[in-house]
Motif scaffolding. Structure first.
Motif, short mmCIF file in Angstrom:
data_model
loop_
_atom_site.label_atom_id
_atom_site.label_comp_id
_atom_site.label_asym_id
_atom_site.label_seq_id
_atom_site.Cartn_x
_atom_site.Cartn_y
_atom_site.Cartn_z
N VAL A 53 -9.35 -5.95 6.04
CA VAL A 53 -8.19 -5.02 5.10
C VAL A 53 -7.99 -4.04 6.09
N LEU A 54 -6.59 -3.71 5.72
CA LEU A 54 -6.12 -2.35 5.48
C LEU A 54 -5.46 -2.58 4.35
N GLY A 55 -5.88 -1.09 3.51
CA GLY A 55 -5.12 -0.63 2.15
C GLY A 55 -5.52 0.93 2.26
N PHE A 56 -5.47 0.85 1.13
CA PHE A 56 -5.45 2.46 0.96
C PHE A 56 -5.92 2.92 -0.62
N ASP A 57 -7.10 3.73 -0.97
CA ASP A 57 -7.32 3.93 -2.61
C ASP A 57 -7.28 5.44 -3.05
N ALA A 58 -6.93 5.51 -3.99
CA ALA A 58 -6.70 6.95 -4.59
C ALA A 58 -7.85 7.05 -5.45
N TRP A 59 -8.66 7.94 -5.37
CA TRP A 59 -9.79 8.57 -5.84
C TRP A 59 -9.39 9.98 -6.81
N ASP A 60 -10.33 9.64 -7.55
CA ASP A 60 -10.42 11.26 -8.17
C ASP A 60 -11.45 11.78 -8.08
N GLY A 61 -12.09 12.16 -7.71
CA GLY A 61 -13.30 12.59 -7.19
C GLY A 61 -14.02 11.79 -6.67
N TYR A 68 -5.55 -1.33 -3.68
CA TYR A 68 -4.00 -1.44 -2.82
C TYR A 68 -4.30 -2.02 -1.47
N VAL A 69 -4.73 -3.62 -1.57
CA VAL A 69 -5.07 -3.61 0.19
C VAL A 69 -4.24 -5.07 0.49
N THR A 70 -4.50 -5.15 1.55
CA THR A 70 -3.15 -5.82 2.73
C THR A 70 -4.56 -6.90 3.24
N LEU A 105 0.18 4.65 -2.55
CA LEU A 105 -1.15 3.60 -2.15
C LEU A 105 -0.51 2.74 -0.60
N ALA A 106 1.27 2.17 -0.93
CA ALA A 106 1.79 0.86 -0.39
C ALA A 106 1.85 0.95 0.74
N GLN A 107 3.12 2.68 0.13
CA GLN A 107 3.71 3.07 1.88
C GLN A 107 2.48 3.45 3.00
#
Length: 283
Positions: A53-61, A68-70, A105-107
């Motif tokens: 997959v190609l995606g991105f995640d937001a982590w707080d620590g 979000y994943v494609t 994340l989508a952008q």
């Protein structure tokens, strides 16, 4: 909640600890479901023959706050074979809602995709998410999907003319049918293969169609046939399509599309676009 100062945006991965975090967030947001288990996510995120997959995640620590994943796919667009992406899982922890994390994340994913050789991103969005994809992310609304019971089952495609369809090969289809969260049935019908999956409706199985000979027949018997999608190669009216009332549909489903790179076209023609449940994974 204000955006935490140490928020980090990272690419989606498929390590066991990452899959466990995605599973926990998806089930927190959408409820317990086998398709969100770490095993099912490993199948989808890691084992796809078209690539991870190609995606991105937001982590707080150490806390995952948005995901979000494609998923890579391959389509036949006219005469071209084009690598693309299927927009799939997206979730934001309720504690981090209202901060625009999904859009960020989508952008990030769509900016990275052309560098990885992907020409388009497509998805099937529900009524709540469709406006955001159209207004904030520049998607085309191709068409709402048909959803109804077929009184008759086709034995062959009436035409091979499509402008867009997912390019199923034996290898890709074998992977798709290995989904640990479902149980598929396969029936050959003299020129056409009918694939079915259990649905949220008792004794009703969702059906999709591919060319004959791509996969061996077998699996559970077919009950009543639910079709969800667009299929220009078949006359759905002559097959007795009985459209489902909205209250029985899994969700109002809209096919959306965004070009990312040549040779993908700027838009899709709904009348020449074939898409079924195998292509976007509702079951």
């Amino acid at each position: 909640m204000t955006t935490p100062p140490n928020l980090q945006i990272r690419p989606t991965g498929a390590a066991p600890q990452e899959l466990a975090a995605y599973s926990a967030l998806l089930q927190k947001v959408f409820g317990a479901a086998e398709k969100f288990s770490p095993e099912a996510l490993a199948w989808r995120y890691r084992d796809n023959p078209d690539g991870a997959v190609l995606g991105f995640d937001a982590w707080d620590g150490d806390r995952l706050c948005a995901h979000y994943v494609t998923c890579p796919t391959t389509a036949r667009i006219g005469t071209e074979s084009v690598r693309g992406l299927l927009s799939m899982n997206t979730a934001t922890d309720p504690d981090y809602a209202g901060q625009g994390l999904f859009t960020r994340l989508a952008q990030a994913a769509y900016a990275a995709a052309p560098r990885e050789g992907f020409g388009f991103v497509m998805g099937v969005a529900n009524a709540n998410s469709t406006p955001g994809f159209l207004r904030k992310l520049g998607f085309q609304l191709v068409a709402p999907l048909e959803a109804g019971l077929l009184l008759r089952r086709p034995s062959r495609f009436e035409t091979t003319d499509t402008g867009f369809r997912i390019d199923w090969t034996p290898r890709r289809l074998a992977w798709r049918l290995a989904n640990p969260a479902s149980a598929y049935g396969v029936r050959d019908r003299a020129g056409l293969t009918l694939i079915s999956a259990p649905t949220h409706l008792p004794l009703v199985r969702c059906v999709g169609f591919v060319s004959e000979g791509l996969v061996e027949p077998g699996g559970p018997a077919l009950g009543a046939s639910l079709f969800i999608g667009l299929e220009p190669r078949l006359d759905l009216r002559s097959l007795g399509l009985l459209r489902l009332p909205q209250r029985f549909r899994p969700s109002p489903l809209n096919l959306i599309y965004r070009p990312l790179n040549a040779p993908a076209p700027a838009s899709l023609d709904a009348a020449r676009t074939a898409i079924g449940f195998l292509d976007f994974d509702p079951y």
